[in-house]
Write an enzyme that holds these catalytic residues in place. Sequence first.
Site, PDB file in Angstrom:
ATOM      1  N   HIS A 206       0.822  -1.206   0.144  1.00 22.91           N
ATOM      2  CA  HIS A 206       0.171   0.112   0.054  1.00 22.91           C
ATOM      3  C   HIS A 206       0.790   1.189  -0.020  1.00 22.91           C
ATOM      4  O   HIS A 206       0.193   2.395   0.110  1.00 22.91           O
ATOM      5  CB  HIS A 206      -1.015   0.015   1.075  1.00 22.91           C
ATOM      6  CG  HIS A 206      -0.289   0.122   2.603  1.00 22.91           C
ATOM      7  ND1 HIS A 206       0.273  -0.783   3.088  1.00 22.91           N
ATOM      8  CD2 HIS A 206      -0.043   1.272   3.287  1.00 22.91           C
ATOM      9  CE1 HIS A 206       0.798  -0.538   4.356  1.00 22.91           C
ATOM     10  NE2 HIS A 206       0.593   0.967   4.422  1.00 22.91           N
TER      11      HIS A 206
HETATM   12  C1  UD1 Z   1      -1.986   5.526   5.738  1.00 24.40           C
HETATM   13  C2  UD1 Z   1      -0.821   6.098   6.493  1.00 24.40           C
HETATM   14  C3  UD1 Z   1       0.186   4.965   6.346  1.00 24.40           C
HETATM   15  C4  UD1 Z   1      -0.284   3.656   6.808  1.00 24.40           C
HETATM   16  C5  UD1 Z   1      -1.644   3.165   6.333  1.00 24.40           C
HETATM   17  C6  UD1 Z   1      -2.038   2.151   7.030  1.00 24.40           C
HETATM   18  C7  UD1 Z   1      -0.501   8.485   6.142  1.00 24.40           C
HETATM   19  C8  UD1 Z   1       0.441   9.571   5.589  1.00 24.40           C
HETATM   20  N1  UD1 Z   1      -0.546   7.280   5.633  1.00 24.40           N
HETATM   21  O1  UD1 Z   1      -1.756   5.382   4.353  1.00 24.40           O
HETATM   22  O2  UD1 Z   1       1.587   5.668   6.785  1.00 24.40           O
HETATM   23  O3  UD1 Z   1       0.843   2.878   6.493  1.00 24.40           O
HETATM   24  O4  UD1 Z   1      -2.569   4.334   6.397  1.00 24.40           O
HETATM   25  O5  UD1 Z   1      -2.914   1.435   6.349  1.00 24.40           O
HETATM   26  O6  UD1 Z   1      -1.127   8.868   7.225  1.00 24.40           O
HETATM   27  N2  UD1 Z   1      -9.402   4.694   2.004  1.00 24.40           N
HETATM   28  C9  UD1 Z   1     -10.609   4.188   1.732  1.00 24.40           C
HETATM   29  N3  UD1 Z   1     -11.055   3.650   2.818  1.00 24.40           N
HETATM   30  C10 UD1 Z   1     -10.422   3.850   4.070  1.00 24.40           C
HETATM   31  C11 UD1 Z   1      -9.457   4.469   4.338  1.00 24.40           C
HETATM   32  C12 UD1 Z   1      -8.688   4.991   3.073  1.00 24.40           C
HETATM   33  O7  UD1 Z   1     -11.295   3.969   0.602  1.00 24.40           O
HETATM   34  O8  UD1 Z   1     -11.198   3.451   5.220  1.00 24.40           O
HETATM   35  C13 UD1 Z   1      -8.633   5.032   0.563  1.00 24.40           C
HETATM   36  C14 UD1 Z   1      -9.080   6.406   0.062  1.00 24.40           C
HETATM   37  O9  UD1 Z   1      -9.032   6.100  -1.299  1.00 24.40           O
HETATM   38  C15 UD1 Z   1      -7.835   7.134   0.556  1.00 24.40           C
HETATM   39  C16 UD1 Z   1      -6.669   6.154   0.237  1.00 24.40           C
HETATM   40  O10 UD1 Z   1      -7.380   4.981   0.815  1.00 24.40           O
HETATM   41  O11 UD1 Z   1      -7.833   8.316  -0.380  1.00 24.40           O
HETATM   42  C17 UD1 Z   1      -5.591   6.443   1.302  1.00 24.40           C
HETATM   43  O12 UD1 Z   1      -5.879   6.575   2.537  1.00 24.40           O
HETATM   44  P1  UD1 Z   1      -5.037   7.384   3.521  1.00 24.40           P
HETATM   45  O13 UD1 Z   1      -5.514   7.190   5.102  1.00 24.40           O
HETATM   46  O14 UD1 Z   1      -4.889   8.862   2.997  1.00 24.40           O
HETATM   47  O15 UD1 Z   1      -3.422   6.631   3.519  1.00 24.40           O
HETATM   48  P2  UD1 Z   1      -3.282   5.369   3.526  1.00 24.40           P
HETATM   49  O16 UD1 Z   1      -2.560   4.902   2.172  1.00 24.40           O
HETATM   50  O17 UD1 Z   1      -4.176   4.572   3.791  1.00 24.40           O
HETATM   51  N1  UDP Z   2      -3.435  -5.832   9.085  1.00 25.48           N
HETATM   52  C1  UDP Z   2      -4.724  -6.471   8.968  1.00 25.48           C
HETATM   53  N2  UDP Z   2      -5.534  -6.720   7.790  1.00 25.48           N
HETATM   54  C2  UDP Z   2      -4.948  -6.957   6.596  1.00 25.48           C
HETATM   55  C3  UDP Z   2      -3.701  -6.262   6.515  1.00 25.48           C
HETATM   56  C4  UDP Z   2      -2.996  -5.918   7.784  1.00 25.48           C
HETATM   57  O1  UDP Z   2      -5.180  -6.732  10.120  1.00 25.48           O
HETATM   58  O2  UDP Z   2      -5.622  -7.154   5.731  1.00 25.48           O
HETATM   59  C5  UDP Z   2      -2.839  -5.688  10.028  1.00 25.48           C
HETATM   60  C6  UDP Z   2      -1.400  -6.347  10.579  1.00 25.48           C
HETATM   61  O3  UDP Z   2      -1.460  -7.555  10.996  1.00 25.48           O
HETATM   62  C7  UDP Z   2      -0.722  -5.384  11.306  1.00 25.48           C
HETATM   63  C8  UDP Z   2      -1.321  -3.934  10.709  1.00 25.48           C
HETATM   64  O4  UDP Z   2      -2.587  -4.278  10.199  1.00 25.48           O
HETATM   65  O5  UDP Z   2      -1.111  -5.232  12.655  1.00 25.48           O
HETATM   66  C9  UDP Z   2      -0.371  -3.284   9.831  1.00 25.48           C
HETATM   67  O6  UDP Z   2      -0.791  -2.124   9.396  1.00 25.48           O
HETATM   68  P1  UDP Z   2      -0.871  -1.410   7.622  1.00 25.48           P
HETATM   69  O7  UDP Z   2      -0.010  -2.418   7.155  1.00 25.48           O
HETATM   70  O8  UDP Z   2      -2.107  -0.973   7.280  1.00 25.48           O
HETATM   71  O9  UDP Z   2       0.126  -0.348   8.020  1.00 25.48           O
HETATM   72  P2  UDP Z   2       1.691   0.210   8.393  1.00 25.48           P
HETATM   73  O10 UDP Z   2       2.134  -0.895   9.536  1.00 25.48           O
HETATM   74  O11 UDP Z   2       2.443  -0.084   7.118  1.00 25.48           O
HETATM   75  O12 UDP Z   2       1.602   1.490   8.844  1.00 25.48           O
END
Ligand code: UD1
Ligand code: UDP
Length: 366
Positions: A206
């Site tokens: 992601h």
């Molecule tokens: C965010 C964090 C990242 C973390 C990740 C964990 C920041 C800058 N990034 O990235 O560090 O690793 O979360 O998963 O804070 N969206 C949905 N539904 C949701 C959430 C997001 O559809 O419930 C989609 C939307 O299109 C949104 C995109 O995901 O624009 C990105 O979401 P965002 O929270 O901005 O960043 P992540 O890539 O999720």
């Molecule tokens: N995780 C989850 N479901 C998924 C993928 C990841 O519950 O489908 C959990 C994973 O076990 C870990 C956390 O999400 O505890 C990691 O989050 P993510 O990869 O979204 O964010 P990051 O750690 O990169 O910030």
Amino acid sequence: MKLLSVVGARPNFMKIAPVARVLARYPEQFDHVLVHTGQHYDANMSQVFFDELDLPRPAINLEVGSGSHAQQTAQIMQRFEPIVLQHRPDWILVPGDVNSTVACSLVAAKLGVKIAHVEAGLRSFDRAMPEEINRVVTDHLSDVLFTSEPSGAVNLAREGIDPARIHFVGNTMIDTLVHLLPKAASRWETLQRQHQIDRYVLVTLHRPANVDDDARLRALMALLQRLAATIQVVFPVHPRTRARLNQVGSDRAAHPAPLLLEPLSYLDFTALESHAALVLTDSGGVQEETTWLGVPCVTVRANTERPVTVDEGTNVLFSGAIDALEPVIHAQLARPRGEHRVPAYWDGRAAERIVAVLQQLAHAGR
Ligand code: UD1
Ligand code: UDP
């Protein structure tokens, strides 16, 4: 002590849940309020974790949703400020490195509320990562810094942070894993039957650096397609990645194809993670969980802010062209699995250490 904890994005829930659980043992000492910014909002990116992690419902949800970095950060700040003014906490507790972390830290710092950062000091030294900016700013605004691995204190010392404010407590995400692994294990048989899986590579991707670039995302999907011809590939797709896949359009899949799933609940994901032959990821937390589980991990990134997972754990970084990734995966799959090391203080008790420090601060009248 009145304490306000902030969660917003998926990994925050696993990091705060154990702290909330330990704080709840001392109701006469701590008034703990949980605030959800709403950065993540889909049921499978938010609600499911409250159901599974023994995490109390948030008292407040700011419902900010998605947006550009500036929009999202600003929205969180605007909506968090009145909450802090209303609740007047002594401390705010912020986990991790997401936009919710930095936004709430900025608000608290300007209102003179002390900040404790859970998972402080991690550095990728790559400012192209939005999380790196969030980490640096949050650490420099924090009054108390809880580090999860030894590199944290080294990085913070280099940046001039007073060592007296740094506490090496271990990893609260691993607390959650230790706590819930037995429950997750009970999901395995159903998952195995449901998806007809046996030996497989589990994939999570992601990071913007991997999925926001059309050519790189197509190359990664082509790699998974090729890999699926030799080993099953299971890929729960993050919503960012799903949105990008819809944009680039995926080629008609040959057979056998990677198994693309919706984001999984924590217990289901953990069950799949612990049985995987290998995990291919760019997640921060997944690098740590695979190290603790002793499952081989290939991280599709040029750097990691979690070097202990490479130095002591099962993690290998891959930074080349995606065309060169397949042999690396096969080499890791072929490596015999021996004894594995678990980093110091990744023992399920990090939250207890955090709460012990908070108790000391309370006794000292801080
Ligand atoms: C965010 C964090 C990242 C973390 C990740 C964990 C920041 C800058 N990034 O990235 O560090 O690793 O979360 O998963 O804070 N969206 C949905 N539904 C949701 C959430 C997001 O559809 O419930 C989609 C939307 O299109 C949104 C995109 O995901 O624009 C990105 O979401 P965002 O929270 O901005 O960043 P992540 O890539 O999720
Ligand atoms: N995780 C989850 N479901 C998924 C993928 C990841 O519950 O489908 C959990 C994973 O076990 C870990 C956390 O999400 O505890 C990691 O989050 P993510 O990869 O979204 O964010 P990051 O750690 O990169 O910030």
